[in-house]
Write a protein that holds these residues in place. Sequence first.
Motif, PDB file in Angstrom:
ATOM      1  N   SER A 153      -1.190  -3.974 -26.953  1.00  0.00           N
ATOM      2  CA  SER A 153      -0.562  -5.266 -26.689  1.00  0.00           C
ATOM      3  C   SER A 153      -0.996  -5.790 -25.327  1.00  0.00           C
ATOM      4  O   SER A 153      -0.955  -5.070 -24.322  1.00  0.00           O
ATOM      5  CB  SER A 153       0.966  -5.144 -26.727  1.00  0.00           C
ATOM      6  OG  SER A 153       1.579  -6.341 -26.281  1.00  0.00           O
ATOM      7  N   SER A 154      -1.396  -7.054 -25.279  1.00  0.00           N
ATOM      8  CA  SER A 154      -1.848  -7.648 -24.017  1.00  0.00           C
ATOM      9  C   SER A 154      -0.691  -8.085 -23.136  1.00  0.00           C
ATOM     10  O   SER A 154      -0.890  -8.392 -21.956  1.00  0.00           O
ATOM     11  CB  SER A 154      -2.747  -8.852 -24.308  1.00  0.00           C
ATOM     12  OG  SER A 154      -2.028  -9.856 -25.007  1.00  0.00           O
ATOM     13  N   THR A 155       0.531  -8.138 -23.686  1.00  0.00           N
ATOM     14  CA  THR A 155       1.665  -8.652 -22.926  1.00  0.00           C
ATOM     15  C   THR A 155       2.817  -7.652 -22.792  1.00  0.00           C
ATOM     16  O   THR A 155       3.831  -7.976 -22.184  1.00  0.00           O
ATOM     17  CB  THR A 155       2.212  -9.929 -23.589  1.00  0.00           C
ATOM     18  OG1 THR A 155       2.529  -9.660 -24.954  1.00  0.00           O
ATOM     19  CG2 THR A 155       1.176 -11.044 -23.536  1.00  0.00           C
ATOM     20  N   GLN A 156       2.677  -6.472 -23.337  1.00  0.00           N
ATOM     21  CA  GLN A 156       3.756  -5.479 -23.282  1.00  0.00           C
ATOM     22  C   GLN A 156       3.998  -5.043 -21.849  1.00  0.00           C
ATOM     23  O   GLN A 156       3.082  -4.642 -21.140  1.00  0.00           O
ATOM     24  CB  GLN A 156       3.379  -4.277 -24.132  1.00  0.00           C
ATOM     25  CG  GLN A 156       4.431  -3.188 -24.201  1.00  0.00           C
ATOM     26  CD  GLN A 156       5.464  -3.453 -25.268  1.00  0.00           C
ATOM     27  OE1 GLN A 156       6.391  -4.227 -25.037  1.00  0.00           O
ATOM     28  NE2 GLN A 156       5.300  -2.845 -26.419  1.00  0.00           N
ATOM     29  N   SER A 157       5.265  -5.107 -21.408  1.00  0.00           N
ATOM     30  CA  SER A 157       5.653  -4.651 -20.075  1.00  0.00           C
ATOM     31  C   SER A 157       6.442  -3.358 -20.236  1.00  0.00           C
ATOM     32  O   SER A 157       7.585  -3.362 -20.696  1.00  0.00           O
ATOM     33  CB  SER A 157       6.503  -5.707 -19.366  1.00  0.00           C
ATOM     34  OG  SER A 157       6.943  -5.244 -18.108  1.00  0.00           O
ATOM     35  N   VAL A 158       5.834  -2.258 -19.861  1.00  0.00           N
ATOM     36  CA  VAL A 158       6.428  -0.933 -20.062  1.00  0.00           C
ATOM     37  C   VAL A 158       7.131  -0.484 -18.792  1.00  0.00           C
ATOM     38  O   VAL A 158       6.577  -0.582 -17.694  1.00  0.00           O
ATOM     39  CB  VAL A 158       5.354   0.088 -20.471  1.00  0.00           C
ATOM     40  CG1 VAL A 158       5.939   1.487 -20.556  1.00  0.00           C
ATOM     41  CG2 VAL A 158       4.742  -0.312 -21.807  1.00  0.00           C
ATOM     42  N   GLY A 159       8.352   0.012 -18.951  1.00  0.00           N
ATOM     43  CA  GLY A 159       9.134   0.481 -17.807  1.00  0.00           C
ATOM     44  C   GLY A 159      10.557   0.774 -18.238  1.00  0.00           C
ATOM     45  O   GLY A 159      10.851   0.915 -19.430  1.00  0.00           O
ATOM     46  N   PRO A 160      11.482   0.860 -17.282  1.00  0.00           N
ATOM     47  CA  PRO A 160      12.884   1.130 -17.627  1.00  0.00           C
ATOM     48  C   PRO A 160      13.468   0.016 -18.481  1.00  0.00           C
ATOM     49  O   PRO A 160      13.087  -1.148 -18.364  1.00  0.00           O
ATOM     50  CB  PRO A 160      13.577   1.194 -16.258  1.00  0.00           C
ATOM     51  CG  PRO A 160      12.487   1.488 -15.288  1.00  0.00           C
ATOM     52  CD  PRO A 160      11.269   0.815 -15.827  1.00  0.00           C
ATOM     53  N   MET A 161      14.414   0.375 -19.342  1.00  0.00           N
ATOM     54  CA  MET A 161      15.085  -0.597 -20.210  1.00  0.00           C
ATOM     55  C   MET A 161      16.513  -0.121 -20.431  1.00  0.00           C
ATOM     56  O   MET A 161      16.766   1.073 -20.515  1.00  0.00           O
ATOM     57  CB  MET A 161      14.320  -0.717 -21.531  1.00  0.00           C
ATOM     58  CG  MET A 161      14.663  -1.947 -22.338  1.00  0.00           C
ATOM     59  SD  MET A 161      15.769  -1.542 -23.667  1.00  0.00           S
ATOM     60  CE  MET A 161      15.768  -3.103 -24.566  1.00  0.00           C
ATOM     61  N   ALA A 162      17.441  -1.063 -20.527  1.00  0.00           N
ATOM     62  CA  ALA A 162      18.871  -0.743 -20.504  1.00  0.00           C
ATOM     63  C   ALA A 162      19.267   0.265 -21.573  1.00  0.00           C
ATOM     64  O   ALA A 162      19.961   1.254 -21.301  1.00  0.00           O
ATOM     65  CB  ALA A 162      19.682  -2.029 -20.649  1.00  0.00           C
ATOM     66  N   ILE A 163      18.871   0.025 -22.812  1.00  0.00           N
ATOM     67  CA  ILE A 163      19.341   0.876 -23.912  1.00  0.00           C
ATOM     68  C   ILE A 163      18.807   2.296 -23.770  1.00  0.00           C
ATOM     69  O   ILE A 163      19.541   3.276 -23.955  1.00  0.00           O
ATOM     70  CB  ILE A 163      18.920   0.257 -25.258  1.00  0.00           C
ATOM     71  CG1 ILE A 163      19.699  -1.039 -25.502  1.00  0.00           C
ATOM     72  CG2 ILE A 163      19.149   1.228 -26.405  1.00  0.00           C
ATOM     73  CD1 ILE A 163      19.302  -1.768 -26.760  1.00  0.00           C
TER      74      ILE A 163
END
Length: 544
Positions: free
Chosen positions: A62-72
């Motif tokens: 994915s060219s736009t996926q931002s990977v990092g911490p996420m609430a759930i």
Amino acid sequence: MLHWLQHYRRAMLPGDISAGIVVAMMMIPQGMAYALVAGLPPVAGIYASIVPPLLYALFGTSSTQSVGPMAIISLMTASTLAPLAAPGSALYGVLAAQLALLSGAVLLACGLLRIGFLANFFSRPVMSGFTIGSALLIAWGQLRPLVGGMPPELHLPSALLGLGALALLAWSRSYLAPVLRRAGMAPAAADIGSKLAPMLVVIGATALVAALGLDARGVATTGAVPAGLPGLNLATSSGHWQALLQPALLIGFMVFLISMSGAQALALKRGEKLKSNRELVGLGAANIGSALSGGFPVTGSMSRSAVNFSAGANSQLASIITAALLALALVAPSGWLALLPLPVLAATIIVAVLGMLDLSLLRTAWRYDRADAAALLATASGVLVLGVEAGVVVGVALSMGALIWRASRPHIAVLGRIPGSEHFRNIDRYSTETAPGLLMLRIDAGLFFGNVEAVNERIEDELAAHPATRHLVLVLSAVNAIDTSALFGLAELNTSLKQRGVLLHLAEVKGPVMDRLKESSLLQALHGRLFLSAAKAWDDLVDS
């Protein structure tokens, strides 16, 4: 690997730079806030935002996926680790990284073995119920830090700061973008500006704490943030591998589902094609990287990915720029981060997770399929009452139970001919004609061990309702498979009907099903005939 880099063009660079800067500004307060949700020091959120996007850029599609911490995922981390260690302790940090390592290994193995299809067992209603329950649970958990205690024991400066930030963030989420557009800002820039409101509120609140000395008056802050980049983390706890394995499996599946749902929606807007197994490898590598750099389980964030897309990201270089800026923030003087007020971080969490609440799917499911609506409500309730993992298990079990229940009771229609045509339809829905002595039944599902008895019972009911039947035609146009149990059921039906003077016929058998039947003895033992179409059966059997 790096397919995007091989086709990179200079014209793509400005968009990637702007997107990288915007997402980095979002990531600082979000990462620190979600680390608190996970029960970890705030700096762990920044650690988990540097190495993971770099590794995802190497393997992901994915060219736009931002990977990092996420609430759930942070909530799932906390619910897994809380029974095993005290939040904030050294062991807790080790277990968080170990959980990320196991989750990453699960994702990586699924990608290499190409078994991403297993994630399809999580239906949309279950995912929606999980999101609703998790959002409410996270928001409830932030009430204490928001106001500095639990009612009626409030800390007034903390409550004023937290509730003020909450009101400002809620207003910004709903109204800031329209205000900026009316002020003459371009729509895309206005939307991005509204997304940066949390960063501006955090900076303003930090300045307020410093100016008024609110930390000395009891307002909780993040405390000293270690300067410098995260070191290589190889610490594990040998006694906790088994306890972490099952939660890691669930977290791994949730990471993939959350990431794919957001990335797929953005990919469709650009006509891009995501490769699910490559995504599994990329997310697996990202989580392993988070484990080795002192982080915790990470995933693709739907909100940050949307901002990344809106800010002009053209490739994974935008995420690399974000990671580089976050690393620079740790290398540069970071003393100001120590004054970040926890009530304001709690407000950013509450606004972010409550923004994830979407009841439209519940309304649709309630009108369309009450079983799916029940699964959604049960999942949300299970998360709130029983915990995250148990809630998901309840939802999946209900969804699978509903699927099995439907499959075990297939729809069976009595067919009649539309007058003057070769079309056959359900006699309860259309004006049709039937013939004495001829009963035509269409079975609208595959035949397997779970429904063969129900099918035979329905056939016997229809034969009892049509006692003059001499020919029974089973129209199998909707039957895609017949398993061994159903094969024996048809053979027994064939024998039973013969003893009663009724011939069993089959019509419109699909090619793959016919191929399987030819390997059995049913066709040789069949007392009736095989017909290519229902119309041919009608023509040959009427008045016979």
